[in-house]
Design a protein around this motif. Structure first.
Motif, mmCIF file in Angstrom:
data_model
loop_
_atom_site.group_PDB
_atom_site.id
_atom_site.type_symbol
_atom_site.label_atom_id
_atom_site.label_comp_id
_atom_site.label_asym_id
_atom_site.label_seq_id
_atom_site.Cartn_x
_atom_site.Cartn_y
_atom_site.Cartn_z
ATOM 1 N N ALA A 75 54.311 27.466 53.689
ATOM 2 C CA ALA A 75 53.519 28.907 53.277
ATOM 3 C C ALA A 75 52.103 28.323 53.252
ATOM 4 N N ASN B 203 43.122 33.824 56.819
ATOM 5 C CA ASN B 203 42.852 35.154 57.665
ATOM 6 C C ASN B 203 42.098 34.851 58.823
ATOM 7 N N CYS C 176 36.463 35.126 54.808
ATOM 8 C CA CYS C 176 37.229 35.803 54.117
ATOM 9 C C CYS C 176 37.811 35.083 52.685
ATOM 10 N N SER D 81 40.253 33.231 52.188
ATOM 11 C CA SER D 81 41.892 33.067 51.842
ATOM 12 C C SER D 81 42.390 31.498 51.735
ATOM 13 N N ILE E 47 53.127 29.442 43.979
ATOM 14 C CA ILE E 47 54.277 30.049 44.453
ATOM 15 C C ILE E 47 55.071 29.060 45.337
ATOM 16 N N LYS E 48 54.515 28.729 46.576
ATOM 17 C CA LYS E 48 55.081 28.188 47.320
ATOM 18 C C LYS E 48 54.040 27.129 48.200
ATOM 19 N N PHE F 251 42.579 39.498 40.245
ATOM 20 C CA PHE F 251 42.312 40.741 40.635
ATOM 21 C C PHE F 251 42.370 41.540 39.239
ATOM 22 N N ASN G 57 38.922 41.593 37.472
ATOM 23 C CA ASN G 57 38.045 42.300 38.169
ATOM 24 C C ASN G 57 38.078 43.776 37.960
ATOM 25 N N ARG H 60 26.390 38.825 46.178
ATOM 26 C CA ARG H 60 27.345 39.715 47.015
ATOM 27 C C ARG H 60 27.741 38.722 48.414
ATOM 28 N N ARG I 69 29.803 38.428 40.212
ATOM 29 C CA ARG I 69 29.869 39.743 40.150
ATOM 30 C C ARG I 69 28.865 40.680 39.301
ATOM 31 N N SER J 293 47.749 41.041 53.089
ATOM 32 C CA SER J 293 47.030 39.982 52.559
ATOM 33 C C SER J 293 46.590 40.370 51.423
ATOM 34 N N LEU J 294 45.733 39.535 50.646
ATOM 35 C CA LEU J 294 45.131 39.842 49.354
ATOM 36 C C LEU J 294 43.923 40.829 49.564
ATOM 37 N N LEU J 295 43.760 41.610 48.761
ATOM 38 C CA LEU J 295 42.758 42.827 48.784
ATOM 39 C C LEU J 295 41.603 42.034 49.173
ATOM 40 N N LYS K 219 40.616 40.926 52.035
ATOM 41 C CA LYS K 219 40.728 39.826 53.084
ATOM 42 C C LYS K 219 40.999 40.519 54.309
ATOM 43 N N ARG L 164 33.674 44.759 50.259
ATOM 44 C CA ARG L 164 33.697 44.857 48.691
ATOM 45 C C ARG L 164 33.348 45.953 47.931
ATOM 46 N N GLN M 122 36.439 48.131 48.038
ATOM 47 C CA GLN M 122 37.527 47.648 47.212
ATOM 48 C C GLN M 122 37.169 47.917 45.654
ATOM 49 N N ASP M 123 35.990 47.762 45.288
ATOM 50 C CA ASP M 123 35.624 47.931 44.026
ATOM 51 C C ASP M 123 35.776 49.615 43.379
ATOM 52 N N VAL N 262 39.558 50.125 43.167
ATOM 53 C CA VAL N 262 40.335 49.786 42.092
ATOM 54 C C VAL N 262 39.866 50.344 40.688
ATOM 55 N N MET O 49 49.672 44.054 46.975
ATOM 56 C CA MET O 49 49.043 43.174 48.091
ATOM 57 C C MET O 49 50.252 42.094 48.452
ATOM 58 N N GLU O 50 49.942 41.636 49.524
ATOM 59 C CA GLU O 50 51.112 40.750 50.359
ATOM 60 C C GLU O 50 52.402 41.535 50.382
ATOM 61 N N GLU P 266 55.495 37.398 49.009
ATOM 62 C CA GLU P 266 55.848 36.302 48.201
ATOM 63 C C GLU P 266 57.203 35.998 47.692
ATOM 64 N N GLU Q 157 47.068 38.692 60.908
ATOM 65 C CA GLU Q 157 47.471 39.922 60.451
ATOM 66 C C GLU Q 157 47.545 40.984 61.700
ATOM 67 N N LEU R 291 61.584 33.460 50.210
ATOM 68 C CA LEU R 291 60.445 33.010 49.411
ATOM 69 C C LEU R 291 59.341 32.643 50.594
ATOM 70 N N TYR R 292 58.182 33.345 50.220
ATOM 71 C CA TYR R 292 56.883 33.196 51.152
ATOM 72 C C TYR R 292 57.182 32.372 52.362
#
Lengths: 247, 570
Positions: free
Chosen positions: A52, A56, A62, A64, A101-102, A112, A115, A143, A175, B40-42, B44, B142, B145-146, B149, B157-158, B180, B211, B489-490
């Motif tokens: 795992a 990206n 990105c 990641s 996680i793994k 998140f 944020n 930014r 931010r 993916s994560l938000l 990305k 970005r 995204q902001d 949310v 996500m994911e 996950e 992706e 798992l993942y």
């Protein structure tokens, strides 16, 4: 241990789920110019199909593929094998501050959630949106953040002192600084910034050192925010006049 | 096992790049309960990698620019294959879409008089691309995204959607898994918007991330929707070619927009031969083919590319306007671009083809299913202009969000589906764990990538397309016997196993549409049909759809432009 033909290097990846982990060693034949992420994806495709890892763009855009390579927090896509001592095994661990996680994937969802609590951009009423490059050079620096969370990972307040309830971490001060410095933003976040734990930062600059985007997190985000909070809340005259002020 | 409580939404958006985010923001702003699912994560998604800028006729730099010129450039760039309604709406609405982003906090580079700065790009007559250095996509995602949310959109996500759920021909939900935990998840929704991006991972050399496995294209196809223009696959002229680890990584067109020059190994500015008027800023299809030809004819660089040079520009200007390119080459290729040229060659970048949508609403041919962004087709015709993708995401993301909201309102009764669909989806996903031995999904993907790269790539011919179609059949047979190690798992091997099915389905459609179109046009070049056919093929759009369980490929007539638009091309 798994081995294959060609120019060999040894890689050890911390594998496992949750707290049950161990380093697994792989012998990998590598190609010129490879970065650590190439090696990890190669291992995944040829030797460990369930390994795992998050990635990206593979071009440092990105944020990641954060990990700890030979103990140093890095983006794997930006870490050239040529820059590492290949006479020793290359050791790849997940970032340490967030729950595993793994394998190389950690649970970064806390970020998140943090944020969501930040007051978003709030333009002045009837703003004409005329402003100049020099007004936003610093905003644009903030930014540039690609949310790799390496700064969160190395910050002592989170990594060692685990102040997740009292401290939002360098990423979110970046931010907040970007919002506070925007020439047309009209919100007042200074009280919130204090509650977000800005004064828990003791300016060791670990965040700045690991930032792959070269954002001067401490000097250009955190210190200016501290100054703004102090100017507003703790100035002598504020202290003297506060009892008489209606606010 | 199938007793899931479906999570209910009015509008479910699949994919959280620019189009998905903008669609979700719109649906949510209209008061509908909106969910957003992403692999993916938000933040990305692929939009984050967009570099050069967003095209909009703001006329901040060149006063003569307006929507008609942008529309004309887009149609000419697309070799008139574009859905003209989409191209028109796009050109008209892009400026407001950019200003909206600015109001939401995006900080674009400025002109001397304090407005949004615009730069030159291939195929655009005027300086048109609003930008932030060479990281425009990051700024866009970005900002969205902001905005999203803070507006209360619920984000998953994911999480990968593998099946659309239907009721009597209408899409009413979606089924997928959490990456996950590997646990399954079921959504019930009155409308579903697909914004899943592209198909790049079926090619070996691509600027696309893991992706991009044709998910939305395949989901729509399986649900009975029509795909169009699938033969049109864009190869960006400038990807990195050396060292091997970075092969395919994008080198933004902004390098040429800022004055970068292309040269071959004889130090000739070879674009003078192919497009003496626009030179380096010709359209992507033409620049890619020119580079391909230079290399084929022995005038390439040591690693099979050409030179792209900005070393004649002032170093501080290069670092200021192209910072991520400067670092990318310095860090990954040991090249200081302020002093030495970059070695570049074509890389698979974008698919113009996609789900056929209604220009106004983003509705597909299946009720309850909408699409926006790269996975939707029509907007870009046979070749996309640089910068038109980011504006496409904003304009049609918003429209699809609005379209989904309207559909959800008009169909406010309980959306349902037969639970057997969920049980079948479960079985399909879990079967790979039962095999004691079988093919590795990674091996099958690598074979697929070689096959598509070599036979359905930048230059095509009938016999090789046919070969690809035959080989794809064998690959599908191999992919039917995958073996996956480890748990749920993942597990990326398991995930890829499913993504492969999508890629194989869509790869065949790309190859068959390419075989069907017996001409060369835009990004589709046939050695056996070298000319552009203005009598027959200019009027035809390719389509692909599933009928009675079988793939059907065909053509349909293009709609006529009204006279006031036609006159722009006189």
């Amino acid at each position: 241990m798994v081995q294959e033909e060609g120019r060999q290097i040894t890689v050890r990846i911390l594998r496992g789920e949750g707290v049950k982990t161990q380093e697994v060693e792989y012998q990998v034949a590598v190609e010129p110019g490879w970065v650590v992420l190439d090696v990890v994806l190669h291992i995944q495709a040829r030797m460990a199909p369930d390994l795992a890892v998050r990635w990206n763009c593979k071009a440092a855009k990105c944020g990641s593929c954060s990990a700890e390579v030979n103990g140093k927090p890095r983006l794997m896509c930006k870490t050239r094998l040529d820059d590492l001592d290949l006479t020793k095994p290359v050791v790849v661990h997940p970032i340490k501050t967030f729950p595993r996680i793994k394998d190389l994937v950690t649970d970064v969802s806390w970020n998140f959630e943090v944020n969501k609590k930040i007051q978003p951009f709030t333009p002045k009423k009837d703003a004409a949106f005329i402003y100049f490059q020099e007004d936003i050079d610093r905003v644009q620096e903030m930014r540039k953040c690609i949310e790799c969370f390496l700064c969160q990972n190395v910050c002592h307040v989170l990594r060692n002192r685990e102040q997740y309830q009292r401290f939002v971490g360098p990423r979110f001060f970046v931010r907040l600084a970007g919002l506070e410095m925007h020439p047309l933003d009209d919100a007042d976040r200074l009280k919130q910034i204090e509650e977000d734990g800005i004064f828990l930062c003791n300016i060791t600059k670990c965040c700045t050192h690991v930032c792959p985007e070269d954002i001067h997190i401490t000097d250009n985000a955190i210190i200016p925010l501290k100054e703004r909070v102090i100017d507003k809340s703790y100035s002598f005259w504020n202290w003297v006049l506060q009892p008489f002020s209606s606010k | 096992m199938s007793d899931y409580d479906p999570i209910d939404f009015d509008v479910l958006v699949v994919g959280a790049g620019g189009a998905g985010l903008r669609a979700a923001i719109e649906a949510s702003a209209r008061g509908l309960k909106t969910g957003l699912v992403c692999k993916s994560l938000l933040g990305k998604a692929h939009t984050v990698m967009a570099e050069g800028g967003v095209a909009a006729a703001l006329a901040n730099v060149d006063k003569d620019d307006n929507w008609q010129v942008h529309f004309r450039d887009t149609m000419l760039g697309g070799k008139m294959m574009n859905n003209w309604r989409m191209a028109m709406l796009h050109a008209k609405e892009a400026p407001e879409a950019v200003y909206e982003l600015e109001r939401w906090g995006a900080a674009f580079d400025r002109t001397e008089d304090g407005r949004i700065l615009q730069r030159a790009f291939g195929g655009h007559k005027y300086k048109r691309l609003a930008h932030v250095g060479d990281r425009t996509g990051l700024e866009m995602i970005r900002t969205l995204q902001d905005r999203g949310v803070h507006q209360g959109i619920e984000v998953f996500m994911e999480c990968t959607i593998t099946h659309l759920l239907t009721d009597d021909g209408r899409v009413t939900g979606a089924f997928g898994y959490w990456r996950e935990s590997g646990r399954f998840i079921v959504f019930r929704a009155r409308a579903v918007v697909l914004a899943t991006g592209g198909i790049g991972k079926m090619y070996r050399i691509t600027s696309n991330s893991w992706e991009y496995t044709a998910d939305g294209h395949a989901l729509a196809y399986q649900a009975g929707a029509e795909l169009i223009d699938m033969e049109f696959v864009q190869f960006h002229p400038t990807g990195m070619v050396w060292p091997p680890g970075v092969r395919g990584i994008l080198v933004t067109e902004a390098v040429r927009g800022e004055g970068g020059l292309l040269r071959n190994s004889l130090n000739e500015r070879f674009m003078q031969k192919y497009d003496p008027e626009r030179l380096e800023l010709s359209t992507r299809d033409l620049v890619s083919k020119s580079i391909y030809r230079e290399v084929q004819e022995g005038r390439g660089t040591p690693h099979g590319g050409v030179w792209l040079d900005v070393s004649h520009l002032p170093a501080d200007q290069v670092i200021k306007k192209l910072p991520s390119m400067y670092h990318q080459f310095k860090d990954l290729a040991d090249v200081d671009i302020t002093r030495s040229p970059m070695e570049v060659g074509p890389t698979m970048h974008y698919v113009m083809g996609g789900i056929q949508v209604d220009a106004e609403t983003g509705a597909s041919t299946v009720p309850g299913l909408l699409a926006a962004g790269e996975c939707a087709g029509g907007m870009h015709g046979a070749n996309r202009l640089g910068g038109n993708s980011l504006s496409d995401l904003l304009v049609f993301g918003k429209r699809a969000g609005a379209g989904a909201a309207e559909f959800a309102r008009a169909n406010s009764g309980k959306a349902g589906f037969d639970p057997e669909q969920v049980r079948k989806a479960e079985r399909e996903l879990l079967s790979v764990f039962e095999a004691a031995q079988g093919e590795s999904p990674y091996d099958v993907q690598m074979t697929l990538q070689e096959l598509m790269q070599n036979n359905v790539g930048i230059i095509r011919e009938g016999s090789r397309l046919q070969l690809a179609i035959d080989e794809l059949k064998k690959l599908r047979a191999r992919a039917a016997h995958l073996c996956v190690e480890g748990s749920r798992l993942y597990n990326p091997g398991w995930h890829l196993g499913w993504d492969l099915r999508n890629m194989l389905t869509i790869a065949e459609i790309v190859a068959r549409c390419a075989l069907q179109r017996e001409e060369s046009r835009g990004a589709h070049t046939r050695l056996d049909f070298e000319n552009t056919d203005k009598t027959k093929w200019e009027k035809l759009t390719s389509f692909a759809r599933k009928r009675d369980g079988q793939l059907e490929i065909g053509t349909s007539s293009k709609g006529e432009m009204p006279p006031e638009l036609k006159s722009l091309f006189a």
